[in-house]
Design a protein around this motif. Structure first.
Motif, PDB file in Angstrom:
ATOM      1  N   GLN A  68     104.567 -18.551 -48.894  1.00  0.00           N
ATOM      2  CA  GLN A  68     103.744 -18.346 -50.081  1.00  0.00           C
ATOM      3  C   GLN A  68     104.416 -17.467 -51.131  1.00  0.00           C
ATOM      4  OE1 GLN A  68      99.892 -16.911 -48.857  1.00  0.00           O
ATOM      5  NE2 GLN A  68      99.261 -18.877 -48.013  1.00  0.00           N
ATOM      6  N   LEU A 143     103.918 -22.085 -46.903  1.00  0.00           N
ATOM      7  CA  LEU A 143     103.345 -22.534 -48.168  1.00  0.00           C
ATOM      8  C   LEU A 143     102.731 -23.920 -48.005  1.00  0.00           C
ATOM      9  CD1 LEU A 143     102.960 -22.186 -51.249  1.00  0.00           C
ATOM     10  CD2 LEU A 143     105.252 -23.168 -51.535  1.00  0.00           C
ATOM     11  N   THR A 146      98.181 -27.189 -51.197  1.00  0.00           N
ATOM     12  CA  THR A 146      96.972 -26.702 -51.863  1.00  0.00           C
ATOM     13  C   THR A 146      97.207 -25.338 -52.496  1.00  0.00           C
ATOM     14  OG1 THR A 146      95.526 -27.919 -50.344  1.00  0.00           O
ATOM     15  CG2 THR A 146      94.551 -26.075 -51.532  1.00  0.00           C
ATOM     16  N   TYR A 147      97.863 -24.433 -51.768  1.00  0.00           N
ATOM     17  CA  TYR A 147      98.162 -23.099 -52.300  1.00  0.00           C
ATOM     18  C   TYR A 147      99.079 -23.214 -53.517  1.00  0.00           C
ATOM     19  CZ  TYR A 147      99.368 -18.110 -52.260  1.00  0.00           C
ATOM     20  OH  TYR A 147      99.549 -16.793 -52.606  1.00  0.00           O
ATOM     21  N   TYR A 148     100.046 -24.093 -53.430  1.00  0.00           N
ATOM     22  CA  TYR A 148     100.988 -24.299 -54.535  1.00  0.00           C
ATOM     23  C   TYR A 148     100.251 -24.742 -55.800  1.00  0.00           C
ATOM     24  CZ  TYR A 148     104.571 -26.798 -57.266  1.00  0.00           C
ATOM     25  OH  TYR A 148     105.388 -27.261 -58.270  1.00  0.00           O
ATOM     26  N   VAL A 151      96.893 -21.755 -56.442  1.00  0.00           N
ATOM     27  CA  VAL A 151      97.248 -20.353 -56.658  1.00  0.00           C
ATOM     28  C   VAL A 151      98.486 -20.215 -57.537  1.00  0.00           C
ATOM     29  CG1 VAL A 151      97.862 -18.170 -55.542  1.00  0.00           C
ATOM     30  CG2 VAL A 151      96.212 -19.712 -54.456  1.00  0.00           C
TER      31      VAL A 151
END
Length: 218
Positions: A68, A143, A146-148, A151
């Motif tokens: 992340q 990572l 979805t986080y990429y 966020v």
């Protein structure tokens, strides 16, 4: 269909390959383990990607597992430019696995594989590789796609298999404020501060392109 496909989950990885002295790397979200004995992984690559041709030729590749905290410059350098046109590793430190494939020193870990099977699945080729080396580099949180997107506010290269499912235009704002899109990665600036008032050294938060790379969206 796009909405449903958009609910599939993925990780994000950097695929490295070396063929005949040529090195390249690209960002992928389709690397998964498919067998334990022997340990095998698969990755899908667009037939339009330079990395696709190198993996097909060399029959090997590395997968760097991103976390992340991955620097956004990595996505711009490795995901939104072609190795056909530039050396992605110029002035950029990297490691090499035992197969001489490049990998990211900043990754959580690296899997090196020799290709055992290739399957034509349409726009992409599915490469199946037997893992011959595993390198642990650091601890962290892997990572996810979805986080990429949610966020890091990342966008998707046009050759990604998820491109059609992930690049629907955001709804137009009711105000007359102009919107600006990064011509390199497709990121659309939608913050409260008008784009024209941003400092001249502003960089795209996704690919690190300069302010000059942004164009107005009709």
């Amino acid at each position: 269909m796009r909405k449903v496909l958009g609910n599939l989950t993925y990780g994000l990885y950097a695929l490295g390959v070396e063929a005949g002295g040529r090195k390249n790397m690209c960002i992928v979200n389709t690397a998964i383990q498919v067998s334990s004995e022997p340990a095998k992984i698969t990755v899908a690559l667009s037939k339009n990607n330079f990395s696709h041709d190198l993996v097909k030729e060399a029959k090997k590749f590395s997968i760097s597992i991103l976390d992340q905290e991955t620097d956004r410059e990595i996505f711009g350098r490795m995901g939104f430019s072609s190795g056909k046109d530039k050396d992605k590793f110029e002035d950029f430190p990297y490691g090499e696995d035992e197969l001489k494939n490049p990998y990211l020193n900043q990754a959580l870990g690296v899997l090196s594989a020799k290709v055992t099977d290739m399957v034509d699945v349409g726009s992409h080729t599915l490469f199946v590789g037997e893992v011959v080396q595993a390198i642990a580099l650091k601890e962290g949180t892997p990572l996810t796609y979805t986080y990429y997107k949610q966020v890091k506010k990342g966008t998707v290269p046009k050759n990604a298999p998820t491109y059609a499912a992930a690049t629907e235009e955001p709804k137009k704002q009711e105000s007359a404020t102009k919107r600006y899109r990064c011509a390199v990665c497709g990121y659309i600036y939608q913050e409260n501060l008008p784009f024209e008032q941003l400092a001249e050294d502003y960089k795209c938060p996704v690919c690190n392109a300069s302010k000059a790379a942004f164009k107005t969206v009709e």
